[in-house]
Design a protein around this motif. Structure first.
Motif, mmCIF file in Angstrom:
data_model
loop_
_atom_site.group_PDB
_atom_site.id
_atom_site.type_symbol
_atom_site.label_atom_id
_atom_site.label_comp_id
_atom_site.label_asym_id
_atom_site.label_seq_id
_atom_site.Cartn_x
_atom_site.Cartn_y
_atom_site.Cartn_z
ATOM 1 N N ARG A 1 0.824 -1.217 0.000
ATOM 2 C CA ARG A 1 0.000 0.000 0.000
ATOM 3 C C ARG A 1 0.855 1.263 0.000
ATOM 4 N N GLU A 2 2.080 1.172 0.534
ATOM 5 C CA GLU A 2 2.988 2.319 0.535
ATOM 6 C C GLU A 2 3.795 2.412 -0.760
ATOM 7 N N GLY A 3 3.590 1.471 -1.657
ATOM 8 C CA GLY A 3 4.279 1.517 -2.945
ATOM 9 C C GLY A 3 5.593 0.766 -2.987
ATOM 10 N N GLY A 4 5.915 0.027 -1.934
ATOM 11 C CA GLY A 4 7.172 -0.718 -1.904
ATOM 12 C C GLY A 4 7.148 -1.919 -2.824
ATOM 13 N N LYS A 5 8.298 -2.209 -3.428
ATOM 14 C CA LYS A 5 8.399 -3.352 -4.336
ATOM 15 C C LYS A 5 9.369 -4.416 -3.839
ATOM 16 N N GLU A 6 10.272 -4.043 -2.918
ATOM 17 C CA GLU A 6 11.264 -5.010 -2.423
ATOM 18 C C GLU A 6 11.327 -4.961 -0.903
ATOM 19 N N ILE A 7 11.390 -6.144 -0.290
ATOM 20 C CA ILE A 7 11.496 -6.276 1.164
ATOM 21 C C ILE A 7 12.700 -7.152 1.493
ATOM 22 N N VAL A 8 13.516 -6.689 2.426
ATOM 23 C CA VAL A 8 14.623 -7.477 2.963
ATOM 24 C C VAL A 8 14.194 -8.001 4.336
ATOM 25 N N LEU A 9 14.268 -9.316 4.520
ATOM 26 C CA LEU A 9 13.911 -9.911 5.807
ATOM 27 C C LEU A 9 15.117 -9.823 6.733
ATOM 28 N N THR A 10 14.930 -9.195 7.883
ATOM 29 C CA THR A 10 16.048 -8.995 8.808
ATOM 30 C C THR A 10 15.749 -9.628 10.165
ATOM 31 N N GLY A 11 16.806 -9.827 10.926
ATOM 32 C CA GLY A 11 16.698 -10.381 12.265
ATOM 33 C C GLY A 11 18.089 -10.693 12.761
ATOM 34 N N VAL A 12 18.184 -11.222 13.958
ATOM 35 C CA VAL A 12 19.487 -11.591 14.508
ATOM 36 C C VAL A 12 19.875 -12.996 14.052
ATOM 37 N N ASN A 13 18.918 -13.906 14.119
ATOM 38 C CA ASN A 13 19.132 -15.294 13.684
ATOM 39 C C ASN A 13 17.831 -15.763 13.042
ATOM 40 N N ILE A 14 17.559 -15.270 11.829
ATOM 41 C CA ILE A 14 16.218 -15.406 11.265
ATOM 42 C C ILE A 14 15.837 -16.848 10.938
ATOM 43 N N GLY A 15 16.821 -17.709 10.734
ATOM 44 C CA GLY A 15 16.494 -19.108 10.504
ATOM 45 C C GLY A 15 15.864 -19.767 11.707
ATOM 46 N N HIS A 16 16.023 -19.142 12.877
ATOM 47 C CA HIS A 16 15.437 -19.652 14.116
ATOM 48 C C HIS A 16 14.015 -19.132 14.304
ATOM 49 N N PHE A 17 13.486 -18.460 13.286
ATOM 50 C CA PHE A 17 12.113 -17.990 13.334
ATOM 51 C C PHE A 17 11.186 -19.150 13.688
ATOM 52 N N GLY A 18 10.235 -18.863 14.575
ATOM 53 C CA GLY A 18 9.241 -19.865 14.927
ATOM 54 C C GLY A 18 9.314 -20.363 16.357
ATOM 55 N N LYS A 19 10.387 -20.015 17.059
ATOM 56 C CA LYS A 19 10.509 -20.488 18.438
ATOM 57 C C LYS A 19 9.332 -20.011 19.286
ATOM 58 N N THR A 20 8.906 -18.768 19.076
ATOM 59 C CA THR A 20 7.812 -18.202 19.870
ATOM 60 C C THR A 20 6.463 -18.752 19.458
ATOM 61 N N THR A 21 6.274 -18.970 18.163
ATOM 62 C CA THR A 21 4.941 -19.281 17.631
ATOM 63 C C THR A 21 4.776 -20.719 17.157
ATOM 64 N N GLY A 22 5.861 -21.492 17.153
ATOM 65 C CA GLY A 22 5.764 -22.865 16.691
ATOM 66 C C GLY A 22 5.696 -22.991 15.181
ATOM 67 N N GLU A 23 6.065 -21.940 14.470
ATOM 68 C CA GLU A 23 6.046 -21.951 13.005
ATOM 69 C C GLU A 23 7.468 -22.164 12.476
ATOM 70 N N ARG A 24 7.628 -22.161 11.154
ATOM 71 C CA ARG A 24 8.943 -22.362 10.538
ATOM 72 C C ARG A 24 9.277 -21.203 9.619
ATOM 73 N N PHE A 25 10.585 -20.924 9.482
ATOM 74 C CA PHE A 25 11.006 -19.846 8.584
ATOM 75 C C PHE A 25 10.626 -20.173 7.147
ATOM 76 N N THR A 26 10.773 -21.426 6.741
ATOM 77 C CA THR A 26 10.401 -21.813 5.376
ATOM 78 C C THR A 26 8.927 -21.534 5.120
ATOM 79 N N ASP A 27 8.071 -21.776 6.120
ATOM 80 C CA ASP A 27 6.638 -21.489 5.956
ATOM 81 C C ASP A 27 6.386 -19.984 5.858
ATOM 82 N N LEU A 28 7.180 -19.187 6.588
ATOM 83 C CA LEU A 28 7.077 -17.733 6.473
ATOM 84 C C LEU A 28 7.409 -17.294 5.051
ATOM 85 N N VAL A 29 8.488 -17.832 4.501
ATOM 86 C CA VAL A 29 8.891 -17.499 3.133
ATOM 87 C C VAL A 29 7.769 -17.830 2.146
ATOM 88 N N LYS A 30 7.177 -18.998 2.292
ATOM 89 C CA LYS A 30 6.102 -19.408 1.387
ATOM 90 C C LYS A 30 4.896 -18.470 1.501
#
Length: 447
Positions: free
Chosen positions: A198-227
């Motif tokens: 909605r703001e007109g952005g075309k590219e997003i960079v995913l950032t974090g400290v250890n983003i492959g560890h995404f999901g520890k809090t929510t029980g999800e997976r980084f690969t599922d986030l990407v999809k």
């Protein structure tokens, strides 16, 4: 309760040290303050608020933080000075001794920046003398997640998907500075990506400290986030800022190879090409696993850009270990090396390792790897000369060449005479020409 009247008409100056995640968070802080009526200073205007977002990855970073705090205080007399970030979390007592600092916020508290700033400002106005206020929780108590999705002055947006780290590598202070791994839900991140559209952005960079560890809090997976993010219509490009090799799933690599919007661009920290040193670092992989990830990426995406972090001169890196590292990196089909000389950090387990590399030798090893990196990057760029590519252009600084990046992260330049403001944030098909004057980008041959 936040009183918006406290902020109305104020002007702020921001300074960020460190990683892309810090820059993203600072941009979000600025946006929050702007919504409260705070504008950013222009040129040499005096600021009412100075916010310094700090880094503490090396001793040099600590020194730069102190220098910037002193500079902000000196150049903005009377301003309300706020210090947050990793150095604030780890060295709040040192910062509190710097005259002119009003508010110090740790990793957990920065999520409530507006409230802390509001309360501190009101309290200061009621006191005859200004006193610094320090709010820094212990590591075990850092639990909050401060959402961040912002572009600042850039075309690309930076979406924070994760914070903290559970790895505790022997040389690193980041887990102590940012706390344990935590993340928001996939649904909330998809919603933020939709806001970017909605703001007109075309590219997003995913950032974090250890983003492959995404999901520890929510029980999800980084690969599922990407999809899930790949399904957001309107976002043409995603990039993964950095992902640990042991968390870079083969499934994720295969998905990115056929993805609609995830670019053939990876940044994978190696740190050392010696298994003995990797063990001393408490890294969770060996050379064989790392080589497998590179080979799989290149088999599926032959033109992928692969950046690699490598640390030189760490404790325990004997000459034989460095030679092993150099030969391993030389053998890999990677594009660029990000070389970091090892820096002693107080409180880290690495200080117990007996073999110490002299500073002169660190510099020698760094130069060898930087030269190797230049060779690899130059060869990668060179084989793309004459090819057609889609470039997302970014706004040019005054008097500078306009630049942009291809899908596989080759930097492309338009000379100032051809720079057109209308090209900012536009995807343009071009033919790639020869190198620019300093060999850091390819020129546009045909537009």
């Amino acid at each position: 309760m936040i009183d918006s009247a406290v902020f109305q008409g104020k002007k702020a100056r921001y300074y960020t040290l460190g990683c892309k995640l810090n820059f993203s968070e600072t941009s979000t802080f600025a946006k929050m303050l702007q919504e409260m009526g705070v504008s950013e200073v222009k040129g040499q205007e005096q600021a009412d608020i100075c916010l310094i977002n700090t880094c503490s990855v090396t001793e040099v970073a600590d020194k730069k933080c102190r220098q910037m705090i002193h500079r902000m205080v000196r150049e903005n007399p009377g301003a309300f000075v706020v210090v947050t970030g990793c150095y604030a979390q780890l060295s709040s007592e040192k910062i509190a001794k710097i005259p002119g600092v009003d508010l110090i916020l740790g990793a957990d508290e920065k999520a409530q920046l507006l409230q802390y700033l509001n309360d501190a400002w009101v309290q200061q106005e009621q006191q005859a003398e200004r006193e610094e206020q320090v709010y820094v929780k212990k590591l075990k108590d850092i639990r909050s997640f401060a959402p961040s999705c912002s572009r600042g002055n850039r075309t690309r947006f930076f979406l924070k998907v994760q914070d903290g780290c559970d790895y505790f590598c022997t040389y690193c202070t980041i887990p102590h500075a940012r706390g344990f791994s935590r993340n928001p839900s996939i649904a909330s991140l998809v919603s933020q990506a939709e806001d970017v559209v909605r703001e007109g952005g075309k590219e997003i960079v995913l950032t974090g400290v250890n983003i492959g560890h995404f999901g520890k809090t929510t029980g999800e997976r980084f690969t599922d986030l990407v999809k899930a993010l790949d399904q957001v219509e309107g976002i043409h490009r995603y990039r993964i800022s950095s992902i640990e090799p042991d968390l870079l799933e083969d499934e994720l690599i295969r998905y990115c190879a056929g993805s609609r919007a995830f670019m053939p661009h990876f940044h994978i920290p190696l740190q050392s090409g010696s298994d003995a040193v990797l063990q001393l670092m408490h890294r969770r992989y060996d050379k064989a696993l790392f080589a497998h990830k590179i080979q799989l990426i290149k088999a599926l995406m032959p033109e992928a850009f692969i950046g690699v972090d490598v640390m030189v001169g760490t404790r325990g890196e004997t000459p034989e270990c460095f030679d092993e590292c150099y030969e391993f990196l030389k053998s890999l089909d990677v594009t660029q090396l990000h070389v970091f000389p090892y820096s002693e950090r107080p409180g880290t387990a690495a200080l117990k390792i007996p073999y110490v590399v002299p500073e002169v030798e660190k510099k020698r090893r760094s130069k060898l790897l930087l030269d190797l990196s230049e060779e690899k990057t130059h060869a990668f760029y060179q084989r793309h000369i004459g090819m057609e590519a889609e470039v997302l252009f970014e706004k040019a600084a005054r008097g500078k060449a306009m630049h942009g990046f291809t899908k596989n992260y080759i930097r492309v330049e338009l000379p100032p005479a051809e720079a057109d403001p209308a090209l900012d944030n536009q995807l343009v098909n071009v033919r790639l020409g020869d190198f620019n004057y300093n060999q850091t980008a390819l020129k546009v041959c045909v537009r």
